[in-house]
Design a protein around this motif. Structure first.
Motif, PDB file in Angstrom:
ATOM      1  N   THR A   1       0.927  -1.567  -0.046  1.00  0.00           N
ATOM      2  CA  THR A   1      -0.234   0.177  -0.389  1.00  0.00           C
ATOM      3  C   THR A   1       0.821   1.009   0.061  1.00  0.00           C
ATOM      4  O   THR A   1       1.482   1.374   0.850  1.00  0.00           O
ATOM      5  CB  THR A   1      -0.487  -0.100   1.073  1.00  0.00           C
ATOM      6  OG1 THR A   1      -1.702  -1.516   1.164  1.00  0.00           O
ATOM      7  CG2 THR A   1      -1.683   1.319   1.032  1.00  0.00           C
ATOM      8  N   LEU A   2       0.786   2.170  -1.118  1.00  0.00           N
ATOM      9  CA  LEU A   2       1.707   3.355  -1.331  1.00  0.00           C
ATOM     10  C   LEU A   2       0.930   4.099  -0.296  1.00  0.00           C
ATOM     11  O   LEU A   2       1.763   5.474   0.475  1.00  0.00           O
ATOM     12  CB  LEU A   2       1.987   3.741  -2.660  1.00  0.00           C
ATOM     13  CG  LEU A   2       2.511   2.289  -3.522  1.00  0.00           C
ATOM     14  CD1 LEU A   2       2.747   3.414  -4.665  1.00  0.00           C
ATOM     15  CD2 LEU A   2       4.311   2.079  -3.217  1.00  0.00           C
ATOM     16  N   LEU A   3      -0.225   4.532  -0.494  1.00  0.00           N
ATOM     17  CA  LEU A   3      -1.036   5.949   0.102  1.00  0.00           C
ATOM     18  C   LEU A   3      -1.745   5.888   0.907  1.00  0.00           C
ATOM     19  O   LEU A   3      -2.995   4.477   0.373  1.00  0.00           O
ATOM     20  CB  LEU A   3      -1.531   7.135  -0.986  1.00  0.00           C
ATOM     21  CG  LEU A   3      -0.002   7.507  -1.563  1.00  0.00           C
ATOM     22  CD1 LEU A   3      -1.012   8.365  -3.147  1.00  0.00           C
ATOM     23  CD2 LEU A   3       0.742   7.910  -0.808  1.00  0.00           C
ATOM     24  N   ASP A   4      -2.888   5.355   1.387  1.00  0.00           N
ATOM     25  CA  ASP A   4      -3.742   5.871   2.444  1.00  0.00           C
ATOM     26  C   ASP A   4      -4.214   7.205   2.725  1.00  0.00           C
ATOM     27  O   ASP A   4      -4.733   6.410   4.999  1.00  0.00           O
ATOM     28  CB  ASP A   4      -4.356   4.520   3.007  1.00  0.00           C
ATOM     29  CG  ASP A   4      -5.579   3.582   3.594  1.00  0.00           C
ATOM     30  OD1 ASP A   4      -7.051   4.263   2.904  1.00  0.00           O
ATOM     31  OD2 ASP A   4      -5.456   2.749   4.245  1.00  0.00           O
ATOM     32  N   ARG A   5      -4.785   8.248   2.506  1.00  0.00           N
ATOM     33  CA  ARG A   5      -5.276   8.894   3.397  1.00  0.00           C
ATOM     34  C   ARG A   5      -5.791  10.647   2.509  1.00  0.00           C
ATOM     35  O   ARG A   5      -5.668  10.003   1.075  1.00  0.00           O
ATOM     36  CB  ARG A   5      -3.558  10.312   4.416  1.00  0.00           C
ATOM     37  CG  ARG A   5      -2.519  10.314   2.843  1.00  0.00           C
ATOM     38  CD  ARG A   5      -1.702  10.385   3.264  1.00  0.00           C
ATOM     39  NE  ARG A   5      -0.313  11.388   2.457  1.00  0.00           N
ATOM     40  CZ  ARG A   5      -0.249  12.430   2.243  1.00  0.00           C
ATOM     41  NH1 ARG A   5      -2.055  13.680   2.057  1.00  0.00           N
ATOM     42  NH2 ARG A   5       0.354  12.418   1.154  1.00  0.00           N
TER      43      ARG A   5
ATOM     44  N   ASP B   1       5.082  -4.898   1.633  1.00  0.00           N
ATOM     45  CA  ASP B   1       5.282  -3.617   2.803  1.00  0.00           C
ATOM     46  C   ASP B   1       5.972  -4.262   3.545  1.00  0.00           C
ATOM     47  O   ASP B   1       6.584  -4.042   4.664  1.00  0.00           O
ATOM     48  CB  ASP B   1       3.458  -4.313   2.997  1.00  0.00           C
ATOM     49  CG  ASP B   1       2.314  -3.138   2.787  1.00  0.00           C
ATOM     50  OD1 ASP B   1       3.021  -1.834   1.223  1.00  0.00           O
ATOM     51  OD2 ASP B   1       0.967  -3.909   2.674  1.00  0.00           O
ATOM     52  N   ASP B   2       6.410  -5.932   3.938  1.00  0.00           N
ATOM     53  CA  ASP B   2       7.114  -6.469   4.436  1.00  0.00           C
ATOM     54  C   ASP B   2       9.264  -6.100   3.890  1.00  0.00           C
ATOM     55  O   ASP B   2       9.206  -6.136   4.716  1.00  0.00           O
ATOM     56  CB  ASP B   2       7.721  -7.631   4.900  1.00  0.00           C
ATOM     57  CG  ASP B   2       7.524  -8.197   3.865  1.00  0.00           C
ATOM     58  OD1 ASP B   2       7.367  -7.753   2.800  1.00  0.00           O
ATOM     59  OD2 ASP B   2       6.951  -9.451   3.274  1.00  0.00           O
ATOM     60  N   GLY B   3       8.610  -5.426   3.320  1.00  0.00           N
ATOM     61  CA  GLY B   3      10.599  -4.576   3.281  1.00  0.00           C
ATOM     62  C   GLY B   3      10.981  -6.162   1.839  1.00  0.00           C
ATOM     63  O   GLY B   3      12.202  -5.411   1.503  1.00  0.00           O
ATOM     64  N   ARG B   4      10.691  -6.595   1.345  1.00  0.00           N
ATOM     65  CA  ARG B   4      11.296  -7.508   0.779  1.00  0.00           C
ATOM     66  C   ARG B   4      11.333  -6.898  -0.518  1.00  0.00           C
ATOM     67  O   ARG B   4      10.140  -6.312  -1.784  1.00  0.00           O
ATOM     68  CB  ARG B   4      10.161  -9.250   0.643  1.00  0.00           C
ATOM     69  CG  ARG B   4      10.853  -9.364   2.013  1.00  0.00           C
ATOM     70  CD  ARG B   4      10.391 -10.858   1.839  1.00  0.00           C
ATOM     71  NE  ARG B   4       8.899 -10.934   2.137  1.00  0.00           N
ATOM     72  CZ  ARG B   4       8.112 -10.969   0.958  1.00  0.00           C
ATOM     73  NH1 ARG B   4       8.546 -11.410  -0.368  1.00  0.00           N
ATOM     74  NH2 ARG B   4       7.063 -11.000   0.778  1.00  0.00           N
ATOM     75  N   GLU B   5      11.936  -7.213  -1.841  1.00  0.00           N
ATOM     76  CA  GLU B   5      12.525  -6.966  -2.872  1.00  0.00           C
ATOM     77  C   GLU B   5      10.713  -8.014  -3.826  1.00  0.00           C
ATOM     78  O   GLU B   5      10.694  -9.054  -4.080  1.00  0.00           O
ATOM     79  CB  GLU B   5      13.614  -7.212  -3.812  1.00  0.00           C
ATOM     80  CG  GLU B   5      14.416  -6.259  -3.434  1.00  0.00           C
ATOM     81  CD  GLU B   5      15.339  -6.758  -4.355  1.00  0.00           C
ATOM     82  OE1 GLU B   5      16.156  -7.423  -4.818  1.00  0.00           O
ATOM     83  OE2 GLU B   5      16.974  -5.456  -4.170  1.00  0.00           O
ATOM     84  N   ALA B   6      10.122  -7.196  -4.130  1.00  0.00           N
ATOM     85  CA  ALA B   6       9.602  -7.794  -5.124  1.00  0.00           C
ATOM     86  C   ALA B   6      10.331  -8.439  -6.819  1.00  0.00           C
ATOM     87  O   ALA B   6      10.997  -7.403  -7.318  1.00  0.00           O
ATOM     88  CB  ALA B   6       8.458  -6.649  -5.620  1.00  0.00           C
ATOM     89  N   GLY B   7       9.218  -9.744  -7.340  1.00  0.00           N
ATOM     90  CA  GLY B   7      10.290  -9.745  -8.237  1.00  0.00           C
ATOM     91  C   GLY B   7       9.936  -9.716  -9.973  1.00  0.00           C
ATOM     92  O   GLY B   7       9.328  -8.856  -9.501  1.00  0.00           O
ATOM     93  N   SER B   8      10.115  -9.787 -10.621  1.00  0.00           N
ATOM     94  CA  SER B   8      10.099  -9.366 -11.720  1.00  0.00           C
ATOM     95  C   SER B   8       8.766  -9.986 -12.262  1.00  0.00           C
ATOM     96  O   SER B   8       8.320 -10.707 -11.785  1.00  0.00           O
ATOM     97  CB  SER B   8      10.710  -9.917 -12.978  1.00  0.00           C
ATOM     98  OG  SER B   8      12.354  -9.579 -13.125  1.00  0.00           O
ATOM     99  N   GLY B   9       8.506  -9.141 -12.989  1.00  0.00           N
ATOM    100  CA  GLY B   9       6.350  -9.390 -13.757  1.00  0.00           C
ATOM    101  C   GLY B   9       5.709  -8.191 -13.892  1.00  0.00           C
ATOM    102  O   GLY B   9       5.950  -6.937 -13.572  1.00  0.00           O
TER     103      GLY B   9
END
Length: 918
Positions: free
Chosen positions: A869-873, A889-897
């Motif tokens: 979630t980038l924004l919620d305000r 959200d937990d700081g892990r790198e998202a994989g390619s895709g």
């Protein structure tokens, strides 16, 4: 017909030109050595050597009834792929192909030197035809040329529509009609029936070439034309143009029709020969004969319909098993000849008008096989009356044979080394097929003068005569020069030849004469003997030309389209059709659609010899406005005999799209198949034609005509790193792009902003799977831009300088998403496309609010699972930005895709697709 080369890029670059369907029947492979093309023919048994044959002892028929009159081995690295003999037997006409391509005319009873030649350039072979007074020739990228026997100056040229390639020509018996076929790939073919007498086209008819156009045969009486395509025969009535019938044709051969169209013969790749009989309403199967071999490779039908012959190729255990010649009675189907002493395919056969005499040409010895190369037969005997053996007489392969109406003279042409070996060079035979006549003398060659004479030049005419009779001959020879403008005889002389032995030659030199002035003259040499039994070979003529004439031949550049803000280097070819060495100024004028001249320059060709042509390159010009333009090339030479042929024009459109090709692929090309090659890519470089910032809006790639069952797994537009594509820095990408059927453009729209003016690269990638293609179209027209590269893991990136990949790209000035977000206040909730896209690792999204509201901006994967979630305000009215750093959200790198950004504002929800490439 356009023939497509399927090119496999390996460490040693080879070209494979397919003349068949996917089952790979007869194909041609190409390579190059020292700047010259090499060729080999292939079939499924190409790489195998049979073990069940032994070399034949040199046993000869003791009663050979034919003789070689001459052999032309002055091939200039070309192959005599196509040959024909005039019906009366006096002339031979050949298409020499592969290198130094030309049409050449010969006297059958003369010497091995051509009477004249006409040089051309074509990517494929050159079918030919002949009547008693005319020659015809065509080919891919060529018009249909029509010549008189005596001169290489074409009498007439039949132009095909753009994209169509000549596929064959056939004369009627009296030479008044000519059937011409052309095709545009597998999409469309055209048959044209042309009247030589009235110089008018009687009709044109379109047909579907299915898997390839292979030729046409016109009946002797000119009433029926049969068009041969791989898959279908089309039979047309003349002059109505009605389709009489469509017959099956599982073959790359040319079907033959009898003199009145009542019978048609063809063979197929199941080893079967068919003879069809016209009932008045349909062609019924008259008889079917199995040859006992796997393929029928050639057929012929005598004009009277009495005789059918064929050539074959057989495979034994998947290996080359040789070929044979067979003959049947046309009425009963009774087998008359079955001759199998050939080491490989019998590629061509021909019959005299009554079927009494026949000739067959073979590829000859291959591996451990043995066999004849040329054989001639008389209908009453299965023993050849003439043969050339591969191990004694001819080491090469014969591709084409022809025979005169009477069976008196024949020709055979081919390749100097075996068809299945890489090589070039060729040979052309003139053969006396039956017993020599008792009394027969002929003009063998015209030795002097040449075709070009200047006014006032002194020439000593000379010719060589030959006695082709069985007894010694005493005869008179004559030389005559005629002014063609008024038919006035300006020179005549007679020399007698005494007691010339059989098959001996005798050169005759005549008193000198002086060329009187400019114009056209005809010099004629003749032999006259009481009791001469063959008058068809008693004369030879040559047109003497004395004039200045420069002809505009073709425009190589600009293409039909040119790129705005890219330099246009114009090129055009001019030919010296006159008699003198010429230095010629050629002016290029570029005009807009109103006729206003925008640019002019001059290029000069120096000391251009007669019949030579030269491609001129002009100073570059850069268009800065899209639209229609005209390039006009005009040559200037003093005292031009035909000034009307000095100018050639090319209309072209200047467009925003960046392109290197002319829109018509010359080859079908890809990187060698997996698993022999992995991580296979093509890339092409583009220097932007607009100043940054700009937006990439479209990329097109041409999917070539060759059938494919593979796919591409991605297409990228990248930046440049060290002069090569920076595949880690993408501006735009598509995974698993959807591709069209072969022979079509694949078009992909983008909205990818670019902030710096730097080279861009389009990259396509084949997945590591065992599949064929897709093949990319490549263009060899004009100057190669040398921006096309290929890649695999073994070799890395490599420049491919021989063709330009058919990749295109369109840019638009400015960055669309910037203007969207900074032009006033939004009228509705908006979410712009992220940029850059694809991205690694960070991308920016802009959204607009017409009113203050609560904003939620979330990232989801392709399975619908929320990643972050980038924004919620709450946000105020106006435009705003958000940045995703490619992490969850937990700081892990998202994989390619592929990911989706979803904006929710009150009841409004908008999503945008994004591509993360690590």
């Amino acid at each position: 017909m356009r023939i497509w080369l399927i090119v496999l890029l390996v460490i040693i670059l080879c070209f494979a030109a397919s003349a068949s369907d996917d089952n790979g029947f007869i194909r041609y492979d190409f390579a190059s050595r020292n700047g010259r093309q090499l060729m080999r023919a292939t079939t499924p048994g190409q790489l195998q050597t049979p073990t069940n044959f032994e070399r034949r002892l040199p046993i000869r028929n003791p009663d050979i009834l034919g003789q070689v009159v001459w052999v032309d081995r002055g091939h200039e690295f070309a192959i005599a792929e196509n040959t024909t003999t005039s019906p009366d037997g006096s002339m031979i006409f050949a298409g020499w192909w592969l290198n130094n391509m030309r049409y050449s005319a010969y006297a059958s009873a003369g010497l091995e030197y051509p009477l004249w030649r006409y040089n051309v350039e074509t990517p494929w072979t050159m079918p030919v035809g002949a009547s008693d007074s005319k020659f015809a020739g065509t080919g891919a990228g060529l018009p249909l040329f029509l010549w008189n026997h005596e001169s290489p100056l074409p009498d007439y040229q039949y132009a095909f529509d753009a994209g169509y390639n000549g596929g064959g020509a056939s004369f009627s018996g009296n030479g008044n009609l000519l059937a011409i076929v052309s095709a545009m790939g597998a999409n469309d073919g055209v048959l044209a029936i042309y009247s030589i007498a009235t110089e008018d086209t009687i009709f044109t008819r379109h047909f579907v070439p299915t898997q390839g156009l292979y030729g046409v045969d016109l009946s002797l009486d000119g009433s029926v034309a049969v068009v041969s395509c791989y898959g279908q025969l089309y039979v047309y009535e003349i002059p109505s143009g009605n389709v009489r019938e469509a017959l099956p044709n599982y073959s790359q051969g040319i079907a033959k029709v009898s003199s009145n169209g009542s019978r048609i013969a063809n063979g197929d790749y199941t080893g079967v020969v068919y003879l069809y009989q016209w009932s008045g309403t349909t062609y019924d199967t008259h008889w079917i004969r199995a040859t006992g071999h796997d393929w029928v490779t050639a057929v012929d039908l005598s004009d009277d319909g009495s005789t059918v012959v064929c050539g074959t190729l057989d495979f034994v255990g998947g290996q080359i098993g040789g070929g044979k010649f067979q003959m049947w009675d046309g009425d009963s189907g009774t087998e008359l000849i079955d001759y199998d002493e050939y080491g490989d395919m019998v590629a061509s056969v021909a019959l005299s008008t009554t079927g009494r005499y026949a000739i067959a040409g073979s590829w000859g010895q291959y591996g451990a096989t043995f066999g004849d190369v040329v054989t001639c037969f008389i209908r009453t005997s299965s023993v050849p009356i003439f043969l050339l053996a591969d191990d004694l007489d001819e080491p090469g392969s014969v591709f084409s044979v022809a025979i005169s109406d009477s069976g008196h003279y024949a020709s055979a042409g081919g390749k100097a080394v075996h068809a299945r070996q890489f090589g070039n060079g060729g040979m052309l035979y003139s053969i006396k097929v039956r017993d020599p006549l008792t009394n027969d003398v002929a003009v063998a060659s015209i030795d002097e003068p040449g075709e070009f004479l200047a006014p006032g030049e002194v020439a000593i005419p000379s010719a060589t005569y030959i006695n082709v009779g069985s007894q010694e001959a005493t005869f008179a020879t004559a030389c005559t020069v005629i002014n063609m403008q008024n038919d006035q005889v300006i020179y005549s002389n007679v020399v007698n030849v005494l007691n010339l032995p059989s098959f001996q030659i005798y050169p005759v030199f005549y008193p000198a004469f002086t060329m009187p002035g400019s114009g056209r003259y005809r010099i004629k040499f003749s032999a006259s003997m009481a009791g001469d039994q063959d008058l068809s070979n008693n004369e030879m003529t040559l047109m003497l030309r004395s004039w200045h004439d420069i002809q505009a031949m073709s425009v190589q550049s600009p293409f039909d389209e040119a790129t705005v803000e890219w330099p246009v280097t114009a090129k055009a070819t001019f030919k010296n059709m006159g008699s003198f060495y010429e230095t010629v100024d050629v002016t290029l004028s570029i005009q807009d659609s109103t006729g206003a001249e925008l640019f002019s320059t001059i290029s000069t060709v120096y000391d251009l010899e007669p019949y030579a042509e030269e491609e001129l390159e002009f100073e570059g010009w850069t268009p800065n406005i899209n639209g229609l333009y005209r390039a006009i090339f005009t040559a200037t030479v003093d005292s031009d005999y035909t000034p009307t042929n000095n100018t050639i024009t090319r209309e072209f459109h200047v467009v925003q799209e960046m392109l290197y090709d002319d829109g018509r692929p010359d080859v079908s090309i890809w990187v060698d198949a997996y698993p022999s090659s992995s991580n296979r890519k093509f890339a092409e470089k583009f220097n932007p034609n607009v100043i940054a910032p700009f937006t990439i809006t479209n990329v097109r790639i041409y999917i070539a005509p060759a059938a494919y069952d593979g796919t591409l797994d991605y297409l990228l537009v990248t930046a440049e790193l060290d002069g090569l594509p920076d595949t880690a820095n993408y501006h735009a990408a598509i995974e698993n792009p959807e591709l069209p059927a072969p022979d079509n453009w694949a078009s992909f729209d983008f909205s990818a902003p670019v902030m710096a003016t730097e080279p861009l690269w389009v990259v396509v990638h084949w997945p590591d799977i065992t599949a064929s293609g897709p093949y990319i179209g490549a263009d060899g027209s004009g100057t190669m831009d040398r921006f096309s590269y290929w890649h695999n893991d073994a070799s890395g990136w490599n420049l491919y300088p021989f063709y330009d990949w058919m990749f295109r790209m369109t840019l638009s000035s400015g960055v669309g998403v910037e203007s969207e977000y900074y032009s006033g206040l939004p009228e509705k909730v908006t979410l712009g496309q992220n940029f850059p896209n694809p991205f690694n690792p960070t991308t920016t999204m802009r959204f607009g609010l017409p009113n203050t509201g609560w904003v939620k901006l979330e990232i989801f994967d392709v399975l619908g699972r929320k990643v972050g979630t980038l924004l919620d305000r709450q946000f105020d009215v106006g435009y705003h930005t958000a940045i995703w750093n490619g992490r969850t959200d937990d700081g892990r790198e998202a994989g390619s895709g592929v990911y989706y950004a979803r904006l929710t504002v009150n009841s409004t929800r908008i999503s945008k697709k994004m591509l993360l490439v690590r």
